[in-house]
Design a protein around this motif. Sequence first.
Motif, PDB file in Angstrom:
ATOM      1  N   ASN A 144       7.180  12.105   8.025  1.00  0.00           N
ATOM      2  CA  ASN A 144       6.165  13.256   8.603  1.00  0.00           C
ATOM      3  C   ASN A 144       6.739  14.324   8.081  1.00  0.00           C
ATOM      4  O   ASN A 144       5.719  15.503   8.024  1.00  0.00           O
ATOM      5  CB  ASN A 144       6.475  13.461  10.155  1.00  0.00           C
ATOM      6  CG  ASN A 144       6.143  11.819  10.867  1.00  0.00           C
ATOM      7  OD1 ASN A 144       5.606  10.716  10.228  1.00  0.00           O
ATOM      8  ND2 ASN A 144       6.202  12.085  11.947  1.00  0.00           N
ATOM      9  N   THR A 145       7.746  14.693   7.794  1.00  0.00           N
ATOM     10  CA  THR A 145       8.141  16.058   7.217  1.00  0.00           C
ATOM     11  C   THR A 145       7.667  16.509   5.886  1.00  0.00           C
ATOM     12  O   THR A 145       7.492  17.767   5.523  1.00  0.00           O
ATOM     13  CB  THR A 145       9.812  16.216   7.223  1.00  0.00           C
ATOM     14  OG1 THR A 145      10.033  15.213   6.075  1.00  0.00           O
ATOM     15  CG2 THR A 145      10.406  15.684   8.266  1.00  0.00           C
ATOM     16  N   TYR A 165       0.958  -1.174  -0.121  1.00  0.00           N
ATOM     17  CA  TYR A 165       0.008   0.058   0.041  1.00  0.00           C
ATOM     18  C   TYR A 165       0.859   1.180  -0.079  1.00  0.00           C
ATOM     19  O   TYR A 165       2.064   1.143   0.671  1.00  0.00           O
ATOM     20  CB  TYR A 165      -0.831  -0.014   1.435  1.00  0.00           C
ATOM     21  CG  TYR A 165      -2.032  -0.652   0.962  1.00  0.00           C
ATOM     22  CD1 TYR A 165      -3.150  -0.154   0.371  1.00  0.00           C
ATOM     23  CD2 TYR A 165      -2.264  -2.050   1.713  1.00  0.00           C
ATOM     24  CE1 TYR A 165      -4.139  -0.876   0.415  1.00  0.00           C
ATOM     25  CE2 TYR A 165      -3.617  -2.634   1.775  1.00  0.00           C
ATOM     26  CZ  TYR A 165      -4.501  -2.234   0.780  1.00  0.00           C
ATOM     27  OH  TYR A 165      -5.667  -2.739   0.958  1.00  0.00           O
ATOM     28  N   SER A 166       0.640   2.173  -0.761  1.00  0.00           N
ATOM     29  CA  SER A 166       1.063   3.603  -0.564  1.00  0.00           C
ATOM     30  C   SER A 166       0.209   4.165   0.559  1.00  0.00           C
ATOM     31  O   SER A 166      -0.772   4.220   0.520  1.00  0.00           O
ATOM     32  CB  SER A 166       1.013   4.273  -2.015  1.00  0.00           C
ATOM     33  OG  SER A 166       1.987   3.513  -2.594  1.00  0.00           O
ATOM     34  N   ILE A 167       0.938   5.247   1.162  1.00  0.00           N
ATOM     35  CA  ILE A 167       0.297   6.262   2.152  1.00  0.00           C
ATOM     36  C   ILE A 167       0.460   7.480   1.648  1.00  0.00           C
ATOM     37  O   ILE A 167       1.626   7.891   1.192  1.00  0.00           O
ATOM     38  CB  ILE A 167       0.866   6.052   3.322  1.00  0.00           C
ATOM     39  CG1 ILE A 167       0.937   4.706   4.103  1.00  0.00           C
ATOM     40  CG2 ILE A 167       0.409   7.158   4.581  1.00  0.00           C
ATOM     41  CD1 ILE A 167       1.724   4.250   5.484  1.00  0.00           C
ATOM     42  N   VAL A 168      -0.495   8.320   1.161  1.00  0.00           N
ATOM     43  CA  VAL A 168      -0.540   9.388   0.492  1.00  0.00           C
ATOM     44  C   VAL A 168      -1.165  10.615   1.411  1.00  0.00           C
ATOM     45  O   VAL A 168      -1.842  10.541   2.391  1.00  0.00           O
ATOM     46  CB  VAL A 168      -1.302   9.448  -0.895  1.00  0.00           C
ATOM     47  CG1 VAL A 168      -0.692   8.311  -1.737  1.00  0.00           C
ATOM     48  CG2 VAL A 168      -2.883   9.222  -0.680  1.00  0.00           C
ATOM     49  N   ASN A 183       2.816  11.083  -2.423  1.00  0.00           N
ATOM     50  CA  ASN A 183       3.295   9.866  -1.751  1.00  0.00           C
ATOM     51  C   ASN A 183       4.277  10.077  -0.449  1.00  0.00           C
ATOM     52  O   ASN A 183       5.282  10.789  -0.627  1.00  0.00           O
ATOM     53  CB  ASN A 183       4.216   8.961  -2.746  1.00  0.00           C
ATOM     54  CG  ASN A 183       3.994   7.456  -2.076  1.00  0.00           C
ATOM     55  OD1 ASN A 183       4.202   7.246  -0.992  1.00  0.00           O
ATOM     56  ND2 ASN A 183       3.992   6.476  -3.233  1.00  0.00           N
ATOM     57  N   ILE A 184       3.700   9.616   0.746  1.00  0.00           N
ATOM     58  CA  ILE A 184       4.483   9.909   2.036  1.00  0.00           C
ATOM     59  C   ILE A 184       5.042   8.869   2.748  1.00  0.00           C
ATOM     60  O   ILE A 184       5.804   9.114   3.674  1.00  0.00           O
ATOM     61  CB  ILE A 184       3.918  10.881   2.843  1.00  0.00           C
ATOM     62  CG1 ILE A 184       2.585  10.229   3.355  1.00  0.00           C
ATOM     63  CG2 ILE A 184       3.482  12.316   2.322  1.00  0.00           C
ATOM     64  CD1 ILE A 184       1.872  10.970   4.373  1.00  0.00           C
TER      65      ILE A 184
END
Length: 1317
Positions: free
Chosen positions: A958-959, A929-932, A942-943
């Motif tokens: 987080n930045t 999974y990508s966390i966006v 995308n983070i």
Amino acid sequence: MKHFLVSLCLLGTFLHALAQCTVPASAFQLEGDYLLGGLFDIHYVSDSVYHDRPEAIDCSSQTFLLTNYRKFQLMRFSVEEINNSTNLLPNVSLGYEIFDHCSDMYTFPNVFPLISVDGLIQPWDEPHDHQAHKINVSSVMAVVGPMSSTQTLTLAPLFMVDFIPMVSYGASSSVLSMKQNFPSFVRTVHPNKEAIEVIFNILQHFNWRWVAFLNSDNDYGIDGQDLFIKRIKDTEICLAYTKTLNQYTEYSHVFKQIEAQNITTIIVFAPKMFAEVLIESAIRLNVSKKVWIAVEAWSLNKILSKKKGIKNIGTVIGVSQPVLEIPGFSDFVHSSKSQTHCENAGQQEFCNQICNCSSLSAEEILAVDPSYSFPVYSAVYAIAHALHNALQCGVDKCNGNIPVSPQMVLAELKKSNFTLLNQSIWFDEYGDPNYGSYSIVFWNHEGDAEKIGFYHFYPWVRFSINNTKIHWFTKGEVPTSLCSAECPVGHAKKQDGIHKCCFDCEMCSTGTYVNSTEFQLKGDYSLGGLFDIHYVSDSVYHDRPEAIDCSSQPFYLTSYRKFQLMRFSVEEINNSTNLLPNVSLGYEIFDHCSDVHSFPNVLKFISVNGLIQPWGEPQDQQAQKSIVSKVMAVVGAFTSSQTLTLAPLLMSDFIPLVSYGASSSVLSMKQNFPSFVRTVHPNKEAIDVIFNILQHFNWRWVAFLNSDNNYGIDGQDLFIKRIKDTEICLAYTKTLNQYTEYSHVFKQIEAQNITTIIVFAPKLFAEALIESAIRLNVSKKVWIADEGWSLNKVLPKKKGIKNIGTVIGVSQPVLEIPGFSDFVHSSKSQTHCENAGQQEFCNQICNCSSLSAEEILAADPSFSFPIYSAVYAIAHALHNALQCGMNNCNGNITVYPQMVLAELKKSNFTLLNQRIQFDVNGDPNYGSYSIVFWNHEGDAENIGFYDFYPWVRFSINNTDIQWFTKGEVPTSLCSAECPVGHAKKEDGIHKCCFDCEMCSAGTYVNSTEDPSTCIACKETEWSTDGSTSCNLRVVEYIPFTHRGAILIMAGVLVLVCLTLAISALFAINYNTPVVRSAGGPMCFLILGCLSLCSLSVFFYFGKPTISFCILRFLPFLLFYTVCLACFVVRSFQIVCIFKMAAKFPKLHSWWVKYHGQWLVITVAFATQALLLLIGYICAPPKPYNETIWLPDRIILGCDINPIASSGPGVLLVFLCSLCFIFSYMGKDLPKNYNEAKAITFCLLLLIFTWIIFATVYLLYQGKYIATLNALAVLFSLYSFLLWYFLPKCYIIILQPHKNTQEYFQGLIQSYTKTISQ
């Protein structure tokens, strides 16, 4: 537990002392060999009673309940009948102690006499003998009552601790069946569960599906409500309205609500008093045309059924206990009322034993509601039979040598098996009756409860109602109670609202046929495809059966993109030379826009030549080929609801259903969905990612909003399970549908101060929610999006989207599909989507010719790779089933869908650097999974990521996130974390909401293991206020090397040396008057004992052991007794010589002749030795750790049992007192011959020394207390050595002229002359 019971005893004694009401004992008390307790609410406290000081309530001043007075009389009758019986308990009499238990809170004093022994509640103990055991057994063997569940739940714990049987005749709450909480509870009334079962059967019998449930605001009513809701779950009955009744209920509002919802049937699950108020209100408010279902508590009410206007309210049907006539009860009541029992007669034993009922006639008592008569009667008889068995009674007598305890009665009670009034009485493992039935009654026009049916539980369930006996308010026909009437044949139910009972009826429509080249492609093997290119957002109504026309519904661009992706994947495979060489794939794709109206699409997949063939055994190969469907597998459907609806049709022929979007966890159950495979991760894994995000940011107070479909509901269930036993709390949850009032949702979220909102819903639901949030100015929230809408292209660019807060999403990784862009541009240059004449099948038109390739490619790319991999997985499975090589496939193999399925499960190939495999449940064994994050430009940036394979990896940068807080991570907590050293005390139902309480000294909190409890430190540890751990206490004692110890031991050595020196001096001058007057040979005994006493001093130092503790006290107590005995004798001899010799010469001569002084010393020594021996055998001194005086230290000392050491201490005090008396009597003897004055002075020093020590001991108990004790012992020895013997030495050495016979005789003669004058 001992502390609890002692406290309870004190409380009972206190309340007893405060009780002011008086009691007549004759009707409420009866003496007998064995007592039964009884609790009956003869009066009832209808309102709260307030007192300004603790006092028992005077029940006789409250509302009188005649029906309960009848039950009270029935218990008295039952006991009298048993006492008159020759078969049951022969030669044994039963007594009773009955109380008017009118309140749940203020009548505890009634209970205390039932669990007390001789007015006290004894703590648990192990008696030393049989007689003591008999004394500690409560005379009350069992208690009958109380009536209500609330009263029982309040009082039960008091009886449970001693396993006193509590046999209730009316408490029916299902909670009381829990034996772990109520081990000695038994009842003769059926639990609420069975009453609810009867009511449920009545509803089903008359087809009443739309009902109201009114219950009382107590344990009985609330339990009934819970059981009813559980019972009608997954049935056709709907709870349209429910209300908990109390004294503040506005009945006009209740009936308006019932009328507004068109409810005919009203269930009233409440005791008599609640029911009376309700029915009287219904009469007053002109409520009419209703069916009232009464429970056993009021179904036989004699007053209500005859009320004026009762006929107007409708028809009353009741569930009741069968009315059994108790033989002899009528005569007993008449006989009882001919006597005066209920008058107040002076000072009584205990309160609440008065009824104010002398004016009642027997006829009035017998005429009232007979409910619960048999339960009371059988309760008394069950106890009597249990006692009969416990006493091993025979035909003529019982075994009087058996000490019967309540727990013995309980054991026999559980084994009950006897017949009473043709009923076989026995109980199940929960203490509930395994016998009996219910009567079903109807209130007829004469105001009587007429029996119209029954419900038997045993030996099997039987249910019957005679409909013809009921006079309905409808004048004949059974009233209906439905939200919506049944639909006509050929019409479907369309649910209207939240209730399944409320629906509209829609005629099924016929279909129209569409032929579109974009939806079909011919090939050697065909794939099915289901894509919701259009979507039915609202219910569609037709006046005849027909397939829905999807093209007329709202267009769904993202799904059209998916549709194009399947077409591209098939074309790419057909153009490949490696995969399926010389074999072409075709497809038949349908616009699957509805879960209900799109079945014709699926029927096409499972048909052969337009027909669905039943299973059979074909006769030849050609016939077999002819019935094989060309559809080898189906790609789709997208949603879980669609998939769950269609899957059974495909499962029957094992046609592989490869879904690219259905993520419900239910689909992993292979026993139900054997041919289902998916290329999207199940909800469980998406929930895991969301859970990790919450943990990462420490968000513990969250809302969960989900769609009203299988996808959303499954996600909600998984989320609740996932956060169970974690620190995350679900503060608010809501299932969203087209009727949701979003303003109400956001008000609830704001009211609970929730920052983080999880939205687990498809795109359409999410869009409606977010648009509502923008419109309603919802702000400062964190939104967690699931994969269904996290890559939405429209919402992030909405005006005002920045105001709602920060959006973080979980998404499928966006993988670029090589060649797809070119395919779309090429495809859109042709015309495929127009309706061209007569079509082959419906729902194959898209109305999308105006779309540009750029618009399609710009749409949400979610689920692109799942579709791509789904088509490739089927192609690889077909490749293996056809045994394809490099250049061709085996055309002689007849491929069945189940062969493709078998190969599909074994998939193992690489696609866009992803290893495609499936687990045993058909779920993907690959991917991530990508966390966006929705940035300010309106893009999903995308983070972070969450990888499943080959192992779990989770990371968020987080930045990269631009928080609405302008920097800091927002908090989402119900309560801020407690400061260090504070425990969490839950405030409400959520563990996340708490107050912080500082842990007191001696306790600590372990925040990692149990942050809610202040744990007591071990005895060897200590802590200050607000500690997170305990420190080891410093162990202290006085070692032998301590300076104080050395000085005291040096003092002992000096004492011993002085003793030896004085002994030598006295031996040399043995025959001189001074030595002989000091006691002669007795002096050496005293000096020797003083030396032996000094041994005790050495054992006050060093680490205490058992031997040290014994020797610390034994030498001193034993030998100091000898010293004191010597001085007692010496003082007595002085008085005897100078006073008694003259007045009692014979007594003096007897004393001299038999050596009385040595006899007294020997007896004193022997007595003290015996007392010490007994005390040390029973409770020897032992090492003791003093931990109270100083919290951070352990003072090692010796523990003395006060009782065991009292004997030796008393003897010493007695000898000291005798010595003081005798020495005081000789205070006027000759100056130089007066030993008494010296002894008196020594004794005063001794007493003064121990008074000082006792005072210090009370004020200080540190490590130096042992030193002070040793010093007190040493001073006690020196007091006699220095002040008795040292003056004698002075005369012997320095004044020898006074140590002559002539000197002493002169003193004696002078004193004799003085006293003779």
